[in-house]
Design a protein around this motif. Sequence first.
Motif, short mmCIF file in Angstrom:
data_model
loop_
_atom_site.label_atom_id
_atom_site.label_comp_id
_atom_site.label_asym_id
_atom_site.label_seq_id
_atom_site.Cartn_x
_atom_site.Cartn_y
_atom_site.Cartn_z
N VAL A 21 8.35 -16.63 -74.07
CA VAL A 21 9.37 -16.19 -75.04
C VAL A 21 9.63 -14.69 -74.89
O VAL A 21 10.78 -14.22 -74.98
N MET A 22 8.55 -13.96 -74.63
CA MET A 22 8.73 -12.50 -74.44
C MET A 22 9.49 -12.19 -73.15
O MET A 22 10.24 -11.23 -73.06
N LEU A 23 9.24 -13.04 -72.10
CA LEU A 23 9.90 -12.79 -70.80
C LEU A 23 11.35 -13.27 -70.78
O LEU A 23 12.16 -12.77 -70.00
N GLY A 26 14.28 -10.91 -70.84
CA GLY A 26 14.34 -10.16 -69.57
C GLY A 26 14.94 -11.00 -68.45
O GLY A 26 15.79 -10.52 -67.68
N ILE A 27 14.51 -12.27 -68.38
CA ILE A 27 15.04 -13.16 -67.32
C ILE A 27 16.54 -13.37 -67.51
O ILE A 27 17.33 -13.30 -66.54
N ILE A 95 16.33 -5.95 -62.25
CA ILE A 95 14.87 -5.76 -62.37
C ILE A 95 14.57 -4.77 -63.49
O ILE A 95 13.66 -4.96 -64.29
N SER A 96 15.41 -3.73 -63.53
CA SER A 96 15.24 -2.73 -64.59
C SER A 96 15.47 -3.35 -65.97
O SER A 96 14.72 -3.09 -66.92
N ALA A 97 16.51 -4.21 -66.06
CA ALA A 97 16.81 -4.88 -67.32
C ALA A 97 15.68 -5.83 -67.71
O ALA A 97 15.30 -5.95 -68.86
#
Lengths: 233, 440
Positions: A21-23, A26-27, A95-97
């Motif tokens: 959920v945390m990732l 970002g994905i 990747i930065s995001a």
Amino acid sequence: MGQQIAQSLQDSVGRVITKIVMLLPGIVAFVVVLLIFWAVAAGLAFGVRRILAALRFDARFEQSDNFAEWTHSPSLLIARVVFWGVFLLGVLVGISAFEAGSSDTGLSAYVFSYVPRVIGALVLLFVGTLVARVLGRSVLISGVNMNLQYARLLGTGVKWMVLVLTAAMVLDHLAIGGHIVDLAFGILFGGIVLALALAVGLGSRDLVSRSLEREVATRPTPVPVADERIHHF
Amino acid sequence: MSRMEAEPMETEPELLTHPAAAEPVLPTAPVAEPASPGAGPATAPAATLFAGITGVADIDLVRAHAASLAAAMQGTHVTLAYAGADTTRTAITPELDLLSYPLPTAEATGTPASPWAQTAAAQAALLALASDSSAQSVVLLHPDLAALEPSALLQLTAPVLTREADLVMASYAQGPFDGLLNHSILAPLTRALYGKHVRFPLAPDFALSSRMAARLRMRAHSGGSTGTSVLWPTTVAAAMDATVAEVRLGLQHPTPSGDLDLATVIAQLVGSTFGEMELHAPLWQRVRAAQHSVPFSQFAAPVAAPLSSETVDTAPMIKSFVLGSRSLQDVWGMILPPVTLLDLKRITLLPAERFRLPDELWVRIIYDFALGYRLRTINRTHLLGALTPLYLGWVASYIQEASADPAFQAEARAERLARAFEDGKPYLVRRWRWPDRFNP
């Protein structure tokens, strides 16, 4: 005991789900950025091709003999470079995001520091491949014109030597393989030099001396001169 | 202003050919009375001729020739230029000047060194000097001075002095196995492309009218920028629709030898021909060879050395051809269409005594190489290098054909090959215009 195992399983599943959920933001951010940059890259590549076509860039480029080995039109090549350049930029921004949307840190710094190496390696690969093809063909044609029966072997050998050398340089530039590449090359080239030295010094000394004497006595005949009565010029 | 400039010469499509050396043709231009020694100021000669020697020659020999030349060319003011330390003009008689000029090196002009590039550099320098001299006619000569003999020089310059032609090319007595690169590619290709029947398009001796000399000088000046290090007078004449004549001189120049590498020479001369083709593509695509070419047979019989009775060993050349076929398939495959590759493969399987390269196939090969050169299919140096084994194959085939036929006529054979080049020209034009079209 059973309760403890169940509890432990629940905790681990929960941690994994929490991690996912945390990732997830970002994905999602990574994929969205990638899609946006893909669209921008395609648009820019299309625009560049149109502009170069209007400027008759390919026709101007064909005047130069140095790029005769290119199988694609120069404008197509430039458009592709623009596309992949913008797309790679999108990957970096993604990747930065991704990093901003997750708790992981240091990933983008690592990737960004690696980008110059990748660009350098790509340039090395491109130049090395081009040189290998040109050099291999030069040796092949010269060998045939000198009537060497093993001209093809020689041309292929030179081509692959340059390709292998290029591969080693690329790997070294990318810092892949570490000392193994250096070591392998040291052994390979050292082996060749040692073999030649041994051949000259021991096994083939008579053959080599005869060959050297012939080289000194007569200049090599590049083409077979069949008869004195034939004049090509 | 000369008459030539005031009244542009009416150009004829056909080529003029002067008969054999037995009867030198004297100029019929208005001739002034020769000045007798001590008779006061001489009458100004009606015609001016600039004769240039395109290389280092023995100065004593030059002076000796100059004396006999002055006697033979009465009524024409002759400036004889030879390679010296600097540019110095010396008046020997009222009708004869000796002019020394510094011989430029091919390297100085930025072109690779070779006898042909060296000659072209000297020719360019001499054309510049001739322009400064305002000569009505120009003749450029081989440094062995064989063509400076009065009879040969008169033959060479007569059509120009009489304003019958703008360019007069020399033709030489050669054996059937001499000048094979010229006979196999340069001469028939030039004839098929530009419709000018000249057997030696790179003859070191040729005469020019003033307007032709000016155009050739311009071409020499722009040659470096177009990558051509050799001057092709016939091509320039075709481009300006000038009248071209050819005279047969009963002489032979020494064959360039020494450290010359066949592959390098092919690259330079054939590459230069292909470069000219690229430059004059709109011109030669319009030329219909049949309209312009006049067979030599209607003129005097050519001077040629007899065929040697001893057979020439062609095995090394066939071996080189087979080696090329085995090793250069990938390279040839990028230049030649599949049917040509198949034909070449068949030829390699023939026994040595039956080895023949048909004219039609040879013509297609040359035209495909010219197209490859134009399209830069592969690096041009590689392309021209890959032509050498094929050329050796043609030479082997030619020699075997000559050796097998007791009644072999080199002239007739050359004519047949030239016809094949002309017949194959539509193939070249089609491929040149539509190179991407399917070509099995």
